[in-house]
Each structure stands twice: as C-alpha cells, then as structure tokens.
Design a protein around this motif. Structure first.
Motif, mmCIF file in Angstrom:
data_model
loop_
_atom_site.group_PDB
_atom_site.id
_atom_site.type_symbol
_atom_site.label_atom_id
_atom_site.label_comp_id
_atom_site.label_asym_id
_atom_site.label_seq_id
_atom_site.Cartn_x
_atom_site.Cartn_y
_atom_site.Cartn_z
ATOM 1 N N THR A 174 -12.856 0.571 57.585
ATOM 2 C CA THR A 174 -15.099 0.873 56.808
ATOM 3 C C THR A 174 -14.995 1.076 56.272
ATOM 4 O O THR A 174 -13.805 2.242 55.670
ATOM 5 C CB THR A 174 -15.015 0.792 58.295
ATOM 6 O OG1 THR A 174 -15.314 2.436 58.470
ATOM 7 C CG2 THR A 174 -15.747 -0.082 59.460
ATOM 8 N N PRO A 175 -15.261 0.952 54.972
ATOM 9 C CA PRO A 175 -15.862 1.822 53.762
ATOM 10 C C PRO A 175 -16.258 3.117 54.806
ATOM 11 O O PRO A 175 -17.099 3.243 55.569
ATOM 12 C CB PRO A 175 -17.248 1.769 53.453
ATOM 13 C CG PRO A 175 -16.963 -0.198 54.269
ATOM 14 C CD PRO A 175 -16.421 -0.176 55.167
ATOM 15 N N PRO A 176 -16.472 4.709 53.588
ATOM 16 C CA PRO A 176 -16.783 5.725 54.082
ATOM 17 C C PRO A 176 -18.000 5.825 54.903
ATOM 18 O O PRO A 176 -18.711 6.712 55.575
ATOM 19 C CB PRO A 176 -16.422 6.729 53.515
ATOM 20 C CG PRO A 176 -15.602 5.880 52.180
ATOM 21 C CD PRO A 176 -15.176 4.321 52.769
ATOM 22 N N LYS A 177 -18.882 5.430 54.511
ATOM 23 C CA LYS A 177 -20.070 5.138 54.702
ATOM 24 C C LYS A 177 -20.576 4.763 55.808
ATOM 25 O O LYS A 177 -21.678 5.008 56.745
ATOM 26 C CB LYS A 177 -20.923 4.544 54.026
ATOM 27 C CG LYS A 177 -20.844 3.101 53.743
ATOM 28 C CD LYS A 177 -21.895 2.575 52.477
ATOM 29 C CE LYS A 177 -22.137 1.068 52.057
ATOM 30 N NZ LYS A 177 -22.596 0.662 51.918
ATOM 31 N N LEU A 186 -18.655 7.175 59.685
ATOM 32 C CA LEU A 186 -19.032 8.488 60.612
ATOM 33 C C LEU A 186 -19.554 7.575 61.782
ATOM 34 O O LEU A 186 -19.441 8.669 62.627
ATOM 35 C CB LEU A 186 -19.759 9.441 59.734
ATOM 36 C CG LEU A 186 -20.271 10.719 60.677
ATOM 37 C CD1 LEU A 186 -19.424 10.951 61.200
ATOM 38 C CD2 LEU A 186 -21.196 11.725 59.233
ATOM 39 N N GLN A 187 -20.539 7.379 61.298
ATOM 40 C CA GLN A 187 -21.530 6.250 62.482
ATOM 41 C C GLN A 187 -20.188 5.583 63.664
ATOM 42 O O GLN A 187 -20.856 6.499 65.241
ATOM 43 C CB GLN A 187 -22.092 5.183 61.797
ATOM 44 C CG GLN A 187 -22.656 4.782 62.530
ATOM 45 C CD GLN A 187 -23.282 3.373 62.255
ATOM 46 O OE1 GLN A 187 -23.615 3.537 61.150
ATOM 47 N NE2 GLN A 187 -24.571 2.762 62.524
ATOM 48 N N VAL A 188 -19.900 4.718 63.273
ATOM 49 C CA VAL A 188 -18.434 4.326 63.924
ATOM 50 C C VAL A 188 -17.854 5.859 64.920
ATOM 51 O O VAL A 188 -17.781 5.398 65.858
ATOM 52 C CB VAL A 188 -17.892 3.671 63.556
ATOM 53 C CG1 VAL A 188 -16.587 3.109 64.656
ATOM 54 C CG2 VAL A 188 -18.370 2.172 62.926
ATOM 55 N N VAL A 189 -16.836 6.142 64.259
ATOM 56 C CA VAL A 189 -16.609 7.292 64.761
ATOM 57 C C VAL A 189 -17.940 7.942 65.658
ATOM 58 O O VAL A 189 -17.004 8.836 67.608
ATOM 59 C CB VAL A 189 -16.096 8.320 64.276
ATOM 60 C CG1 VAL A 189 -15.492 9.253 64.565
ATOM 61 C CG2 VAL A 189 -15.133 8.482 63.224
ATOM 62 N N LYS A 190 -19.033 8.701 65.535
ATOM 63 C CA LYS A 190 -19.394 8.842 66.461
ATOM 64 C C LYS A 190 -19.690 8.476 67.664
ATOM 65 O O LYS A 190 -19.816 8.914 69.500
ATOM 66 C CB LYS A 190 -20.809 9.741 65.869
ATOM 67 C CG LYS A 190 -20.686 11.161 64.750
ATOM 68 C CD LYS A 190 -21.690 10.921 64.323
ATOM 69 C CE LYS A 190 -22.508 11.863 63.579
ATOM 70 N NZ LYS A 190 -23.640 11.618 62.721
ATOM 71 N N LYS A 228 -16.227 12.974 52.731
ATOM 72 C CA LYS A 228 -16.303 15.017 52.868
ATOM 73 C C LYS A 228 -17.500 14.511 54.260
ATOM 74 O O LYS A 228 -16.969 15.550 54.781
ATOM 75 C CB LYS A 228 -17.091 15.499 51.883
ATOM 76 C CG LYS A 228 -17.684 16.576 51.449
ATOM 77 C CD LYS A 228 -17.871 17.297 50.398
ATOM 78 C CE LYS A 228 -20.020 16.784 50.206
ATOM 79 N NZ LYS A 228 -20.531 17.699 50.017
ATOM 80 N N ASP A 229 -18.500 14.005 54.363
ATOM 81 C CA ASP A 229 -19.283 13.549 55.707
ATOM 82 C C ASP A 229 -18.659 13.976 56.543
ATOM 83 O O ASP A 229 -19.380 14.738 57.325
ATOM 84 C CB ASP A 229 -20.501 13.221 54.812
ATOM 85 C CG ASP A 229 -21.419 13.008 53.701
ATOM 86 O OD1 ASP A 229 -21.434 14.063 53.854
ATOM 87 O OD2 ASP A 229 -21.953 11.907 53.763
ATOM 88 N N LEU A 230 -17.535 12.860 56.767
ATOM 89 C CA LEU A 230 -16.725 13.014 57.905
ATOM 90 C C LEU A 230 -16.143 14.281 58.268
ATOM 91 O O LEU A 230 -16.214 14.510 59.789
ATOM 92 C CB LEU A 230 -15.974 11.645 57.894
ATOM 93 C CG LEU A 230 -15.702 11.368 59.632
ATOM 94 C CD1 LEU A 230 -15.578 10.337 59.999
ATOM 95 C CD2 LEU A 230 -13.856 11.855 58.918
ATOM 96 N N VAL A 231 -15.253 14.565 57.559
ATOM 97 C CA VAL A 231 -14.888 15.870 57.338
ATOM 98 C C VAL A 231 -15.992 16.805 57.470
ATOM 99 O O VAL A 231 -15.203 17.325 58.870
ATOM 100 C CB VAL A 231 -13.771 16.070 56.046
ATOM 101 C CG1 VAL A 231 -13.083 17.268 56.239
ATOM 102 C CG2 VAL A 231 -12.941 14.680 55.766
ATOM 103 N N GLU A 232 -16.728 17.151 57.435
ATOM 104 C CA GLU A 232 -17.347 17.952 57.830
ATOM 105 C C GLU A 232 -17.822 17.704 59.355
ATOM 106 O O GLU A 232 -18.276 19.059 59.729
ATOM 107 C CB GLU A 232 -18.943 18.218 56.376
ATOM 108 C CG GLU A 232 -18.316 18.801 55.373
ATOM 109 C CD GLU A 232 -19.571 18.808 53.992
ATOM 110 O OE1 GLU A 232 -20.375 18.113 54.311
ATOM 111 O OE2 GLU A 232 -18.846 19.339 53.164
#
Length: 144
Positions: free
Chosen positions: A76-79, A82-86, A106-110
């Motif tokens: 998926t696109p990075p934006k 993160l929501q999917v991972v969480k 960067k947001d996901l890595v952080e």
C-alpha cells in the motif's frame, strides 16, 4: 529482528495481501499471484473489488477469517501502511506483517522505534521483497 520475522513469516497457515490489485502491472497483483501460484491459502484485501485473480476479496484486515493465523504482505502507499500495521498487529493479533518495498515511510519507522521489542519483531520492513526472497524462505518452513 527482521531476520527472525522473515524466518517465522511462513509458519502461518494463511496469508493475505493488503493492496491486492486487479491490474497485472501493479505489485499488489504480482504479490497475490506469487502466493496463489504456490498454492498457499491467500486472501486479497481490497475495498473496491469483489475478487482478484478469481479469489474472493475482503475489504479490510478486520474481515479476515482467522487473523491470528494469517501473515500479511502489505503493498500500500505509505500513508495507509501505518494504520494497517497498527490494526493488524495491535488489535487483531496478526502474527507477522511484511511490508513490501515502498510501503513504509519515516512515520512508520518512527512508530516502530517507539514500540516494544515484541511488536517490532512482528514487522518486516526495509528489506527484501517476497517476489525475490519468498521461495527460499517458504521452502525453509516447508511451505513449498
């Protein structure tokens, strides 16, 4: 941690592809075909299509039949990632997620850096693509 997650990813009995696509030029389609061509039980996740490559889709990770038995590839696109991972790891108990190249930012890595080791150990990112390394890893777990 990434090597542990890579070595355990194929211990699941089910797989899913978030970002699966009907467009054969897209990686979401190529990754889905990788699973299906190896006779691995895979569910495409796509909110717009009822089926992809002849396989019935679900519209979100929340609708997976057995999320605690399902390792997920994310294309998926990075934006969105993160929501999917969480949701997958923290809420549904998905054992592992493998972010295909380009899905992280960067947001996901952080966010991952701020999590405990147990959470971090369930996410594969910044590494190989399943299309390149999947066969060897699946063979090691007896999936192929």
């Amino acid at each position: 941690m990434v090597s542990k997650a890579l070595s355990e990813f194929f211990s699941s009995s089910r797989y899913a592809v978030v970002g699966a696509s009907n467009d054969p030029s897209k990686f979401g389609n190529k990754v889905l075909k990788w699973y299906s061509s190896r006779s691995l039980q895979v569910t495409p996740i796509n909110p717009k299509d009822d089926s992809i490559e002849g396989i019935k889709t679900v519209n979100s990770v929340e609708n997976l039949e057995e999320p605690t038995q399902t390792s997920i590839s994310i294309v998926t696109p990075p934006k969105i990632t993160l929501q999917v991972v969480k949701k997958s790891i923290l809420e549904l108990g998905v054992p592992f997620v493998w972010l295909q190249p380009g899905a992280e930012d960067k947001d996901l890595v952080e966010w991952l850096d701020s999590q405990d080791e147990q959470t971090r150990s369930k996410v594969i990112y910044g590494g190989p693509c399943i299309l390149v390394s999947g066969d060897q890893l699946a063979r090691e777990k007896g999936r192929l």
